[in-house]
Design a protein around this motif. Sequence first.
Motif, PDB file in Angstrom:
ATOM      1  N   ILE B 258       0.840  -1.321  -0.019  1.00  0.00           N
ATOM      2  CA  ILE B 258       0.025  -0.171   0.130  1.00  0.00           C
ATOM      3  C   ILE B 258       0.802   1.224   0.106  1.00  0.00           C
ATOM      4  O   ILE B 258       1.793   1.446   0.758  1.00  0.00           O
ATOM      5  CB  ILE B 258      -0.919  -0.039   1.303  1.00  0.00           C
ATOM      6  CG1 ILE B 258      -1.767  -1.320   1.367  1.00  0.00           C
ATOM      7  CG2 ILE B 258      -1.780   1.373   1.268  1.00  0.00           C
ATOM      8  CD1 ILE B 258      -2.384  -1.445   2.481  1.00  0.00           C
ATOM      9  N   PRO B 259       0.678   2.199  -0.996  1.00  0.00           N
ATOM     10  CA  PRO B 259       1.554   3.341  -0.872  1.00  0.00           C
ATOM     11  C   PRO B 259       0.908   4.341   0.035  1.00  0.00           C
ATOM     12  O   PRO B 259      -0.478   4.261   0.103  1.00  0.00           O
ATOM     13  CB  PRO B 259       1.175   3.975  -2.452  1.00  0.00           C
ATOM     14  CG  PRO B 259       0.122   3.192  -2.802  1.00  0.00           C
ATOM     15  CD  PRO B 259      -0.231   2.112  -2.176  1.00  0.00           C
ATOM     16  N   VAL B 260       1.404   4.716   1.274  1.00  0.00           N
ATOM     17  CA  VAL B 260       1.005   5.360   2.148  1.00  0.00           C
ATOM     18  C   VAL B 260       1.050   6.901   1.814  1.00  0.00           C
ATOM     19  O   VAL B 260       1.773   7.378   1.315  1.00  0.00           O
ATOM     20  CB  VAL B 260       1.383   5.028   3.661  1.00  0.00           C
ATOM     21  CG1 VAL B 260       1.272   3.577   3.960  1.00  0.00           C
ATOM     22  CG2 VAL B 260       2.985   5.327   3.501  1.00  0.00           C
ATOM     23  N   VAL B 261       0.081   7.853   2.684  1.00  0.00           N
ATOM     24  CA  VAL B 261       0.053   9.328   2.560  1.00  0.00           C
ATOM     25  C   VAL B 261       1.062   9.952   3.415  1.00  0.00           C
ATOM     26  O   VAL B 261       1.283  10.926   3.488  1.00  0.00           O
ATOM     27  CB  VAL B 261      -1.312   9.639   2.730  1.00  0.00           C
ATOM     28  CG1 VAL B 261      -2.038   9.564   1.236  1.00  0.00           C
ATOM     29  CG2 VAL B 261      -1.932   9.316   3.849  1.00  0.00           C
ATOM     30  N   ASP B 262       1.550   9.090   4.718  1.00  0.00           N
ATOM     31  CA  ASP B 262       2.220   9.704   5.526  1.00  0.00           C
ATOM     32  C   ASP B 262       3.607   9.807   5.538  1.00  0.00           C
ATOM     33  O   ASP B 262       4.476  10.559   6.376  1.00  0.00           O
ATOM     34  CB  ASP B 262       1.824   9.303   6.959  1.00  0.00           C
ATOM     35  CG  ASP B 262       0.431   9.515   7.316  1.00  0.00           C
ATOM     36  OD1 ASP B 262      -0.066  10.790   6.618  1.00  0.00           O
ATOM     37  OD2 ASP B 262      -0.348   8.865   7.951  1.00  0.00           O
ATOM     38  N   HIS B 263       4.315   8.779   4.594  1.00  0.00           N
ATOM     39  CA  HIS B 263       5.639   9.079   4.385  1.00  0.00           C
ATOM     40  C   HIS B 263       5.987   8.542   3.016  1.00  0.00           C
ATOM     41  O   HIS B 263       5.204   8.035   2.144  1.00  0.00           O
ATOM     42  CB  HIS B 263       6.530   8.457   5.356  1.00  0.00           C
ATOM     43  CG  HIS B 263       6.260   7.137   5.601  1.00  0.00           C
ATOM     44  ND1 HIS B 263       5.429   6.569   6.636  1.00  0.00           N
ATOM     45  CD2 HIS B 263       6.630   6.018   4.713  1.00  0.00           C
ATOM     46  CE1 HIS B 263       5.499   5.127   6.558  1.00  0.00           C
ATOM     47  NE2 HIS B 263       6.101   4.829   5.740  1.00  0.00           N
ATOM     48  N   ASP B 264       7.243   8.875   2.599  1.00  0.00           N
ATOM     49  CA  ASP B 264       7.792   8.507   1.048  1.00  0.00           C
ATOM     50  C   ASP B 264       8.347   7.272   1.422  1.00  0.00           C
ATOM     51  O   ASP B 264       9.193   6.958   1.972  1.00  0.00           O
ATOM     52  CB  ASP B 264       8.540   9.503   0.603  1.00  0.00           C
ATOM     53  CG  ASP B 264       8.022  10.879   0.316  1.00  0.00           C
ATOM     54  OD1 ASP B 264       6.903  10.820  -0.433  1.00  0.00           O
ATOM     55  OD2 ASP B 264       8.431  11.994   0.718  1.00  0.00           O
ATOM     56  N   VAL B 265       8.135   6.353   0.195  1.00  0.00           N
ATOM     57  CA  VAL B 265       8.814   5.179   0.092  1.00  0.00           C
ATOM     58  C   VAL B 265       9.252   5.123  -1.416  1.00  0.00           C
ATOM     59  O   VAL B 265       8.478   5.609  -2.028  1.00  0.00           O
ATOM     60  CB  VAL B 265       7.804   3.953   0.281  1.00  0.00           C
ATOM     61  CG1 VAL B 265       8.616   2.502   0.096  1.00  0.00           C
ATOM     62  CG2 VAL B 265       7.211   4.108   1.395  1.00  0.00           C
ATOM     63  N   GLU B 266      10.524   4.883  -1.786  1.00  0.00           N
ATOM     64  CA  GLU B 266      11.167   4.960  -2.998  1.00  0.00           C
ATOM     65  C   GLU B 266      10.483   3.843  -3.908  1.00  0.00           C
ATOM     66  O   GLU B 266       9.886   4.278  -4.991  1.00  0.00           O
ATOM     67  CB  GLU B 266      12.527   4.828  -3.169  1.00  0.00           C
ATOM     68  CG  GLU B 266      13.310   4.800  -4.217  1.00  0.00           C
ATOM     69  CD  GLU B 266      13.314   6.341  -4.983  1.00  0.00           C
ATOM     70  OE1 GLU B 266      12.797   7.278  -4.293  1.00  0.00           O
ATOM     71  OE2 GLU B 266      13.930   6.452  -5.956  1.00  0.00           O
ATOM     72  N   TRP B 267      10.385   2.616  -3.583  1.00  0.00           N
ATOM     73  CA  TRP B 267       9.863   1.447  -4.430  1.00  0.00           C
ATOM     74  C   TRP B 267       9.151   0.493  -3.286  1.00  0.00           C
ATOM     75  O   TRP B 267       9.324   0.467  -2.095  1.00  0.00           O
ATOM     76  CB  TRP B 267      10.970   0.716  -5.155  1.00  0.00           C
ATOM     77  CG  TRP B 267      11.827   1.421  -5.581  1.00  0.00           C
ATOM     78  CD1 TRP B 267      12.973   1.592  -5.553  1.00  0.00           C
ATOM     79  CD2 TRP B 267      11.554   1.743  -7.099  1.00  0.00           C
ATOM     80  NE1 TRP B 267      13.659   2.351  -6.644  1.00  0.00           N
ATOM     81  CE2 TRP B 267      12.692   2.499  -7.556  1.00  0.00           C
ATOM     82  CE3 TRP B 267      10.176   1.685  -8.162  1.00  0.00           C
ATOM     83  CZ2 TRP B 267      12.661   3.126  -8.844  1.00  0.00           C
ATOM     84  CZ3 TRP B 267      10.434   2.537  -9.192  1.00  0.00           C
ATOM     85  CH2 TRP B 267      11.421   3.021  -9.685  1.00  0.00           C
ATOM     86  N   LEU B 268       7.638   0.208  -3.771  1.00  0.00           N
ATOM     87  CA  LEU B 268       6.877  -0.468  -2.850  1.00  0.00           C
ATOM     88  C   LEU B 268       7.431  -1.864  -2.999  1.00  0.00           C
ATOM     89  O   LEU B 268       7.728  -2.163  -3.851  1.00  0.00           O
ATOM     90  CB  LEU B 268       5.499  -0.364  -3.419  1.00  0.00           C
ATOM     91  CG  LEU B 268       4.844   0.971  -3.616  1.00  0.00           C
ATOM     92  CD1 LEU B 268       3.590   0.916  -4.520  1.00  0.00           C
ATOM     93  CD2 LEU B 268       4.267   1.393  -2.239  1.00  0.00           C
TER      94      LEU B 268
END
Lengths: 268, 323
Positions: B258-268
Motif C-alpha cells: 500500500i502506498p501510504v500518504v504519511d511518508h515517502d517510500v522509494e519503491w513499494l
Amino acid sequence: MTKTPILQVKDLHTHFQTGGGLFAEKTWLKAVNGISFDIHEGEVLSLVGESGCGKSTVGRTLTHLEPSTSGKALFNGTDILPMTGAEFRPLRRDIQMIFQDPFASLNPRLTIEQTLAEPLFIHGLAASKTDARAQIAETMELVGMDPKVMARYPHEFSGGQRQRIGIARVMILKPKLVIADEAVSALDVSIQAQVLNLIKKLQRDSGVSMLFISHDLGVVRHISDRVAVMFQGQIVETGDKQQIFEAPAHEYTKKLLSSIPRITERVA
Amino acid sequence: MALLDVTDLEIAVAAGGKLLPVVRGVSFAIEENETLGIVGESGCGKSLTSLAIMGLLEGSQVRITGGSIQFDGRELTTLSAEDRRAIMGDQMAMIFQEPMTSLNPVYRIGDQIVETLRQHRDMTKGQARDRAIELLDLVRIPEPTRRVDSFPHQMSGGQRQRVMIAMALACDPKLLIADEPTTALDVTVQKEVLDLMADLQTRTGTAIVLISHDLGVIAETCDKVAVMYRGKIAEAATTRELFSNMSHPYTRGLLNSIPVVDHDVEWLEAIPGRVPTIDEVLPGCAFHPRCPLAEDRCNAEDPAPRDVANGHAVRCHFAGGAA
C-alpha cells in the motif's frame, strides 16, 4: 534553470451543455472551470481530487477526446487545443494516454502483437514486420512480460498483465507526455504495487513527462514530483509533493488528507 | 455461544462438471457489539463467505459443500427457504458495494424502507412511513420528511449508501454484513459513512462483519480481523494484535504494497506474481509461489493454523519462530 515547460495549460475551461435547446436558456456544467498548470520535462504532475471534480475531463480535453471551451494548452510552445483532428494526429504519438480499465481498453479481437504493432505502423515507426516484432519484444520485456506470449489474446491475461500491455502500447511509441487516468485504480493492492513500481521505473528511465490523474492520495504521493488538488472544476492548491502532504495550505486538501483511514501501528 | 459461529465452511463453484473449491475450512465467530473485518484481494472468497451467511448462494453455480453457520443458536445451512426469509432483513441484514444497483430505481426510497418494515413487522402503512422517516434521520439524511419521497437517482452516492444502511437497520438486526460498503465512495464520504456505522453500532449493539480490500478501513473500524488468501484464512487476530505483530508473509506483503500518504517510500515492496486462478490446483501452501520465505516443505505441505499469541492464528510453517 528556466527551461520552457513541455506543457503549459492556461485558464482551461471545458463546459458541457446540460439543458436548454432551441428556445429554453442553455445551462452548462463547468467540469473544468479555469485551471492553469505547467509540466516540465521529465516531471510527474498529479491531478488529485474526488469524483466529479473534473480531473478526468482535463486529461480528455488535452487529448482531444473532449472539445475545450476556452483557454490554451501549449505543448512545446504550440497551442494544441484549436488544432483540427488532422493537425493533432501526428502529435498523438507524443501525447499518449493510459486508461483505468485494462479490460475495456484493449481490443479483444487483436492479439497482443497486433495491439502493439498497430500504433507502430500508424505512426510509421516500423520499417517491416520483423522490425515491428523486434520493437514489440523489446517493449514487452520493458514492462515485465515474456515476449513469447505476444500471440495471445487479451482475455488470456489477468488485470495486472493487461494493464502492462496497455502501458507497453503507450511506451512503444516513445511519447514525450503520458497522461495516466486512474491507471492503477482497478487493480488489487498487490498487483497495483507492481504496476505502480513499473510506471515509476519507466518514467525515470525514459524521462517522459507525466500527468497522473488519480483519486488515491497514497498513490499520488508515491509517483509524483508535484501535485495539483482539484475541487469543483478548479485547482485549489498546487505544490511540491512534500509541501502538499506535509504542509497542506488549503482547507480542502487538509480535509482530503484527514479523511484517509490510516494504519497507525505499522510493522517494521 | 457467539452470535454468529462459522465453522469449517467449504464453498465450491460448479464448473465443467467439476466442483472447484473456493472457500476452504473458514472458521470465525462474532459477538454482539463486535466488528469483524474480512480482508483480502479479488477472488479470495471474502464475498462468497458473506453471501453464504446470508443464504444468497441458492440457485447459483456456487454452493456450500461443508461446514456449519450457526446464527443465534440456529443452523443456517439447513434452514428452509421460508424460515430463512423470516430471519433475513429482520435479524440479519446486508449492505453492498454499489448502492445504485441495490436500490430499486423506480420506487421512492421511503416505499422501499416501508416494504422491508411491513414484511417483518405488524405495522400500518402510516406507522411504517413514520419509522422510515425516523430511520432516514438516524442515518443523517437532511430533511428526512421530504427526502422520504425521493427516488434513488435524486440522491448522491453517499446518501444512497446511507439509505441502504437505513433499510438494513430497519428491523434492528442483530447482525449486519457490509460488503465493501464504502469502496464506491469518495474518501471524504467514506469517512462519514464509516463514522455513521460505528455510531449506530454503539447505540444498537449490532454485530458487524465488514468485508473490505482496504487494510486502512479495516484498521480504523474493526475489533478483529481475518485475512483471506485463496479461500482460506491466512491470519486472524484482534486488530491491535494483527497490526502490531503481523505474522503471515501475505499479510505483511499486503501492507507493504500500500502506498501510504504519511511518508515517502522509494519503491513499494510488491508481492511478486499473481493470485492463482480457481482452477489451478496447488499442492502445499497456496501462497508459496509468491512467498519470500518459501522452502521445499511449503510446496508439499499445507500449513495448519497455529497460534502465535492468544487468539492470533496463522497458517504458515514459519509463524512464531522455527518451522
